[in-house]
Design a protein around this motif. Structure first.
Motif, short mmCIF file in Angstrom:
data_model
loop_
_atom_site.label_atom_id
_atom_site.label_comp_id
_atom_site.label_asym_id
_atom_site.label_seq_id
_atom_site.Cartn_x
_atom_site.Cartn_y
_atom_site.Cartn_z
N LEU A 128 -2.82 -9.69 0.02
CA LEU A 128 -2.34 -10.40 1.21
C LEU A 128 -3.03 -9.90 2.48
O LEU A 128 -2.73 -10.41 3.57
N GLY A 129 -3.94 -8.90 2.36
CA GLY A 129 -4.77 -8.52 3.50
C GLY A 129 -4.14 -7.53 4.45
O GLY A 129 -4.44 -7.55 5.66
N ALA A 130 -3.27 -6.65 3.96
CA ALA A 130 -2.72 -5.60 4.83
C ALA A 130 -3.87 -4.74 5.35
O ALA A 130 -4.85 -4.48 4.63
N ALA A 131 -3.75 -4.28 6.60
CA ALA A 131 -4.83 -3.50 7.22
C ALA A 131 -5.03 -2.17 6.49
O ALA A 131 -6.16 -1.73 6.27
N GLU A 132 -3.94 -1.54 6.11
CA GLU A 132 -4.07 -0.21 5.50
C GLU A 132 -2.87 0.08 4.61
O GLU A 132 -1.72 -0.10 5.03
N VAL A 133 -3.13 0.54 3.38
CA VAL A 133 -2.07 0.95 2.47
C VAL A 133 -2.24 2.44 2.19
O VAL A 133 -3.32 2.88 1.80
N ARG A 134 -1.19 3.20 2.44
CA ARG A 134 -1.23 4.64 2.23
C ARG A 134 -0.27 5.01 1.10
O ARG A 134 0.81 4.42 0.99
N VAL A 135 -0.64 6.00 0.32
CA VAL A 135 0.32 6.56 -0.64
C VAL A 135 0.49 8.03 -0.32
O VAL A 135 -0.47 8.71 0.05
N ILE A 136 1.73 8.50 -0.47
CA ILE A 136 2.08 9.86 -0.07
C ILE A 136 2.89 10.51 -1.19
O ILE A 136 3.88 9.93 -1.67
N GLY A 137 2.49 11.71 -1.61
CA GLY A 137 3.24 12.40 -2.65
C GLY A 137 2.52 13.67 -3.06
O GLY A 137 1.39 13.92 -2.62
N PRO A 138 3.17 14.48 -3.89
CA PRO A 138 2.53 15.70 -4.38
C PRO A 138 1.36 15.36 -5.32
O PRO A 138 1.34 14.27 -5.92
N ARG A 139 0.39 16.28 -5.42
CA ARG A 139 -0.81 16.00 -6.22
C ARG A 139 -0.48 15.60 -7.65
O ARG A 139 -1.17 14.76 -8.24
N THR A 140 0.58 16.19 -8.22
CA THR A 140 0.93 15.90 -9.62
C THR A 140 1.42 14.45 -9.81
O THR A 140 1.48 13.97 -10.94
N GLU A 185 -7.89 6.43 -4.43
CA GLU A 185 -8.53 5.74 -3.30
C GLU A 185 -9.46 4.65 -3.81
O GLU A 185 -9.41 3.51 -3.36
N GLU A 186 -10.31 5.04 -4.77
CA GLU A 186 -11.29 4.07 -5.29
C GLU A 186 -10.60 3.04 -6.17
O GLU A 186 -10.87 1.84 -6.06
N ALA A 187 -9.74 3.49 -7.06
CA ALA A 187 -9.18 2.58 -8.06
C ALA A 187 -8.16 1.63 -7.46
O ALA A 187 -8.07 0.47 -7.86
N LEU A 188 -7.38 2.09 -6.52
CA LEU A 188 -6.28 1.28 -6.01
C LEU A 188 -6.53 0.73 -4.60
O LEU A 188 -5.81 -0.15 -4.14
N GLY A 189 -7.56 1.28 -3.91
CA GLY A 189 -7.80 0.82 -2.54
C GLY A 189 -6.74 1.28 -1.58
O GLY A 189 -6.22 0.50 -0.77
N VAL A 190 -6.38 2.55 -1.65
CA VAL A 190 -5.35 3.11 -0.76
C VAL A 190 -5.90 4.39 -0.13
O VAL A 190 -6.89 4.96 -0.59
N ARG A 191 -5.25 4.86 0.93
CA ARG A 191 -5.54 6.19 1.47
C ARG A 191 -4.47 7.15 0.95
O ARG A 191 -3.29 6.82 0.94
N VAL A 192 -4.89 8.33 0.51
CA VAL A 192 -3.96 9.29 -0.10
C VAL A 192 -3.59 10.39 0.89
O VAL A 192 -4.46 10.93 1.58
N PHE A 193 -2.29 10.69 0.99
CA PHE A 193 -1.79 11.80 1.80
C PHE A 193 -0.88 12.67 0.95
O PHE A 193 -0.15 12.16 0.10
N HIS A 194 -0.91 13.96 1.20
CA HIS A 194 0.04 14.85 0.53
C HIS A 194 1.08 15.37 1.50
O HIS A 194 2.05 16.00 1.09
#
Lengths: 335, 335, 335
Positions: free
Chosen positions: A192-204, A211-220
């Motif tokens: 749907l063209g969202a400007a930015e999708v972020r995912v946040i969680g522990p490394r496990t 980032e590459e597979a899902l097209g998201v920015r990762v934060f811990h």
């Protein structure tokens, strides 16, 4: 795109609804627009439209979920369909009948649609691949893979509050690795063209190469991740992850990733808070936020029925077109 | 009278039906009159009226009761409502969701009415106190406290046989102390102006200060108690009372309080015999009486559906009035 | 013929459907003809006729069977009836209520029809003998005795493929001794005038004096038995027979009585293969035959709904005639 094509009939109309993957932006918008029309139905005194009258919709829940089953049942009844609730564990499969034989029998009973929930990824695709031509399949959640009606009801809720998806920053917080809900949300937001999708969680709990597979920015770090976002989506913490040693205690999880009123202060001042439910109060979200003015959690439930009515009626509509092409009529017999 | 007011809307119409306590004689008569109209519906070939079409009624049974659940389900279907049967123990509350979160979710699904049965006294009041403004709550039995539709179906049965309540002497026999049925019957009989209400049972099963607190006459001898009465109501003996040492054996109970044809001879010659069911033959009542010409036990079952239709449609009617005041329409959408 | 008469009203119309025994050829043909009309209903987009609108049909399943219960439920819904599914083990009978008291209560709730499944032979007759005059009883399988809707759906399937029953040779293969299905099929085939009915199985699983008592020819060799027949009906092997030492291993059973493509070669070139389901693949039938061009097993499932609609509507029709004779109307009230 193979998965997309399996869901469409020859004219590009929706026949099954198995995953967001491979569906076009136009089709997702059509689902949202149709749900908008149904939202009125669910809020008026007589909550009925006759679009699926005389159709039989079978809930095939191999995994128990009262909440999801109930919303599908209500959506079907508001479309005037007949609903069969089949408890699979007590049915003929327990007598040694194979899953395919069970499906063949339900098809022979002229069931028009299967709503499938299963603990194994790919179960809904398998059933759609083997279903008779006149039957539609809706995925109500399979393994870690997909929960597309949940993804679409979340998009619907966002669009109603934010008007659209361009310029939108959305953060999804929690166990991304095991979440079919997160996977469906990410696919829908990107389509749907969202400007930015972020995912946040522990490394496990974040997939490798997210980032590459899902097209998201990762934060811990939670505060970094939700800074300035327009939408914060909290995932439910599955408590069985603790026993698998993927996570420390609930208490420590809340210290690091629990959403509090104070932390929410770093998001956009008009940010909304979402959660697929049922919520664990004090684990992934504190009550002040869950019950507060930014929370749209209960609206998501209401919107879920409208989205399910939209998807079901679109799939049944494809069947009716096919029937009319066969020269069969849609009228009522007198027996 | 606080409990009464909680059940009425601003104009004095019935919004919830939780207890007989605090309701006026006029309102009870209105319920009886409305049930009279529905009795015809349950006896004709097409047992349907469209008063609750498109409404969703959820049976929330925290305590199992096939008989009561079935009569509520039939009443709802005869009013053309959609019915959700929720098995609470297997639902989201098992996933750690609180009761209030479960209610909030059902409200978000636009459920219009909760029919609640619970082992704890006060559960239905608690739910009504926390329900959304558009939702009605019907008490289908909570703890020892109240079972108001049972009380009203008994009044309806009495009125149909005796014409009214003035000059009427009614005896209730059995475990008064633990009986929500007896409590509701006594409140209704006193509100409707019965001449005399008697309770009969062993000392261990009659509440302290019953005469002052409940407005009844207490008897410990069956023959004294039922002498000249117009109505004999037998309560079901809960067998678990034996193990609690509140009662001796079933055999001894029958010797003292079991209703036999011979004992019934001391009542008024036209006395009727009632029982809320299911009966324990040979424990609180002998078969000759239960199946005899004075027994109206099965009529009570039939009348129970008419009473439940009356109460449900009155509560839903209040909602419709509120909706119309909001300027919303009652018509059917085309989606 | 006593059993036949118990099923008919004073004018010879069907009131209960308990067994094929004692029913006339004319009545069986009427059931088949009526089912033919309903077959169209089950295949159109709006699978509804209003023949049983406002009627309440209660499924009383003392023995679990999802498949049979589902087809009765679908048949009832296609006739626009309301359906109550009663799980008897958790209901009031568990509270010590007798079966007859349970029936009396359901009758008092104005249930119009009981669909009964029970592990004991004669249960449906017992219930019909004790039911109120306004109630019809349909036998959905009792013990070893009778499963008449299964027998009739098989007749319907045969007639659709073979045109009629004269000149027809039919073989039934398997555990004849314990099979209510076989018993119903044999009675129906003989009443409808089939040229020859054969039963095939090991000596331990064929009733004594079968030829005289049932009017069949007995074979213990599969190839001899199915030679030149027009219809081969395979019965489901009940695995519990093995543990009772009535049968050797599943493997050995398949060696002797399993239907293979090669063995089917000795039957008539246009022979059809039937099975009541659920099938045990590789035990009584190999997959190549079950899924092959001679198999009509899934058609039987579809036909089962039409037959059940036929039988239910005929029994309800008798009630309506009786009601009209009483001067009651069939219209809808306004409450």
């Amino acid at each position: 795109m193979k998965t997309g094509h399996q869901q469409l009939d020859g004219k590009g109309n929706l026949k099954h609804f198995l995953t967001i993957e491979g569906l076009s932006r136009g089709l997702l918008v059509e689902i949202l627009d149709r749900a908008e029309g149904f939202l009125g139905v669910t809020q008026q005194a007589v909550k009925k439209v006759p679009l699926c009258r005389g159709k039989v919709i079978a809930n095939l829940f191999f995994e128990t979920s009262t909440r999801t089953r109930t919303t599908f049942e209500l959506a079907a009844k508001r479309l005037s369909a007949d609903v069969l609730n089949l408890n699979i564990s007590t049915s003929a499969t327990a007598k040694g009948e194979t899953l395919l034989d069970t499906l063949r029998n339900l098809e022979a009973m002229q069931v028009d649609m299967f709503v499938v929930r299963h603990a194994s990824s790919g179960a809904a695709h398998f059933i759609a691949a083997h279903a008779a031509p006149h039957v539609s399949v809706i995925n109500a959640g399979d393994g870690r893979y997909s929960h597309p009606t949940q993804g679409m009801l979340d998009m619907f809720t966002i669009r109603r509050h934010k008007g659209g998806f361009a310029d939108l920053r959305v953060a999804i917080v929690g166990d991304i690795l095991h979440s079919r809900v997160a996977r469906s949300q990410i696919l829908a937001l990107n389509t749907l063209g969202a400007a930015e999708v972020r995912v946040i969680g522990p490394r496990t709990l974040i997939p490798a190469f997210a980032e590459e597979a899902l097209g998201v920015r990762v934060f811990h770090d939670l505060l970094e991740g939700i800074r300035d976002v327009d939408v914060v989506i909290m995932l439910r913490l599955q408590r069985e992850r603790m026993t698998n040693a993927l996570l420390p205690s609930e208490h420590e999880y809340f210290q690091l990733y629990g959403l509090t009123e104070e932390r929410l202060g770093v998001a956009h001042p008009e940010a909304i808070v979402m959660h697929p439910g049922p919520i664990n109060r004090g684990v992934e979200i504190e009550s002040q936020v869950a019950d507060g003015p930014r929370s749209v959690i209960l609206e998501q439930v209401t919107n879920g029925i409208a989205i399910r009515m939209a998807v079901m009626s679109m799939c049944i509509g494809t069947q009716n077109i096919a029937l009319q092409a066969d020269g069969k009529t849609d009228g009522e017999a007198n027996g």
